[in-house]
Design an enzyme around this catalytic site. Structure first.
Site, short mmCIF file in Angstrom:
data_model
loop_
_atom_site.label_atom_id
_atom_site.label_comp_id
_atom_site.label_asym_id
_atom_site.label_seq_id
_atom_site.Cartn_x
_atom_site.Cartn_y
_atom_site.Cartn_z
N ARG A 164 0.81 -1.21 0.00
CA ARG A 164 0.00 0.00 0.00
C ARG A 164 0.85 1.27 0.00
NH1 ARG A 164 -5.23 -0.23 -1.71
NH2 ARG A 164 -5.66 -2.46 -1.61
N HIS A 204 -12.35 0.59 5.55
CA HIS A 204 -11.01 1.14 5.72
C HIS A 204 -10.97 2.65 5.50
CE1 HIS A 204 -10.76 0.97 1.28
NE2 HIS A 204 -9.83 1.89 1.41
#
Length: 464
Positions: A56, A123
């Protein structure tokens, strides 16, 4: 706005050398952001595609860069006739940088793990909490203020950009909400970056050209709503390019993200986490311990969660984790769950596809019926494709404009129904499929055929 600190150059394998603002660098250099280096972007896909181990971290940098590129192009293409402050531009970049800092281990797999445990968690909201946590923990508000960002107004504006909607900005600046997370048609820089980044790591060809879309974009008045609402539009000749963007998304899901083996390994990983849920804990500095299904309730605990939890399980000698360790060893040695069958609902039961149904409930019901009938454990996966937009035909929500005449500043919109010229094929772009796996280590073909027949019969007779 004067840049006071030092910009930083990052050598990215997708976008080349990118330059990020000092305030972005200040956030990047926190442990909470650095943890993204240890969170795989594609979950368990790396167990099927060996090179799909990107994280990420690099994706977040790429989205931040593309957000700036998009804004620069919009201002240039509109001859600087759209009024966007430097503070708002910085807020968009910060939203691109921080939109994924709230992800849990193995990215979206963590969301599915919590869903399986009966917890509704997203998220994006955790990213907002994590950003505020970082600002407070490292006293970064003074850095924000150095660049003219207000503690209440601009921080909340960044949060709205992460969500992709909000009420702070007037309708004349609505287009700023479409850059990071476009809720209207799914065309945003977040997707552009992960399409390119994931495609490269998966060795899959990416045919659409995001650079052309950026260069042929403009801000126009939305003809379908409030006269003052301004949105992002694209040149009409880019209709095919946008169609290819949707096709690439579908292709990545079918060939990688929702590949049968990826679904299998993800179900196994979720089972491992469920078995380890109580014994594998996260401890904060104050001494409080949180189980895996409780960590999301405390942002300090969440900031300490990365993919390392898998190694905590693997190398633990805790007898309470023996069941989880055994299943993890089975996953790593490729003794996967047994494939029973895949059922394309467009053919098996088209009425399911034509109705809005609770897919999770369908999976749970099928699992319960199978286990009741055969007294064996099963795993159910659903391939429920869309185009990353809330409508079944996102091309209908894309606004196109014609090539301006020489010397004219007047922009004419193109009302051609491109959604009919480039129809999104139902079986490719909106696939509805249920896949069944048997969790037994050893199962004969005769039993697999019984499981298959039962699953197909259940789905054929399912009433939405």
């Amino acid at each position: 706005m004067e840049i006071i600190g030092f910009e930083k150059v990052f050598n990215d394998n997708i976008h080349g050398h990118i330059i990020l603002h000092p305030l972005c660098v200040a956030i990047i250099d926190t442990p909470e952001f650095q943890r993204l280096r240890n969170i795989k972007q594609l979950g368990t896909t790396y167990l099927v595609y060996p090179c799909a181990s990107i994280n990420r971290f690099e994706h977040s940098l790429g989205v931040c860069h593309l957000a700036g590129e998009m804004l620069n192009a919009l201002c240039k293409n509109c001859n600087n006739e759209i009024f966007v402050t430097e503070e708002e531009i910085l807020c968009v970049k910060l939203a691109g940088l921080c939109h994924d800092i709230g992800h849990g281990p193995f990215s979206h797999t963590w969301e599915r793990f919590l869903t399986t445990a009966g917890i509704n968690w997203k998220h994006e909201e955790c990213s907002i909490q994590m950003l505020k946590y970082i600002i407070q923990k490292y006293d970064l508000m003074k850095e924000f203020k150095r660049y003219g960002l207000d503690e209440s107004y601009h921080i909340e504006l960044i949060c709205e950009f992460i969500r992709g909607y909000g009420k702070i900005l007037p309708s004349e600046k609505y287009f700023l909400y479409q850059i990071i997370s476009n809720k209207d048609n799914g065309i945003d820089v977040d997707k552009w970056d992960y399409f390119l980044r994931d495609g490269k790591s998966l060795n899959l060809s990416i045919s659409f050209d995001y650079k052309r879309l950026i260069q042929f974009s403009m801000v126009v008045v939305d003809p379908n709503s409030n006269p003052s609402k301004k949105v992002i539009a694209f040149r009409n000749k880019e209709a095919r390019n946008i169609y290819d963007m949707y096709r690439v998304r579908s292709d990545l899901h079918l060939r990688a993200y929702q590949h049968r083996a990826v679904q299998n390994t993800e179900i196994m990983l979720i089972d491992i986490l469920l078995k380890a849920e109580k014994c594998c804990t996260v401890q904060t500095p104050c001494g409080t311990k949180y189980s895996l299904t409780e960590a999301h309730t405390n942002i300090d605990a969440m900031s300490r969660l990365t993919d390392h939890i898998l190694y905590d399980i693997q190398y633990s000698v805790d007898p309470n984790l023996e069941e989880a360790r055994s299943l993890l060893n089975r996953l790593l040695t490729r003794h996967l769950y047994k494939f029973v069958g895949s059922y394309n609902l467009n053919f098996v039961n088209p009425s399911i596809c034509d109705n809005v149904i609770d897919v999770e409930k369908l999976k749970i019901n099928l699992k319960e019926q199978l286990e009741k009938a055969f007294e064996v454990q099963f795993g159910i996966a659903a391939t429920w494709l869309n185009c990353g937009a809330p409508v079944t035909d996102p091309l209908r929500n894309v606004i196109f404009f014609k090539k301006p005449t020489c010397g004219s500043k007047i922009i004419h919109l193109d009302n051609t129904p491109y959604y009919s010229l480039y129809p999104l094929q139902k079986l490719e772009f909106f696939k509805r499929e249920i896949t069944v796996f048997c969790k037994m280590l050893k199962v004969n073909n005769e039993n697999l055929e019984k499981f298959d027949a039962f699953s197909k019969r259940y789905l054929e007779n399912f009433k939405p």
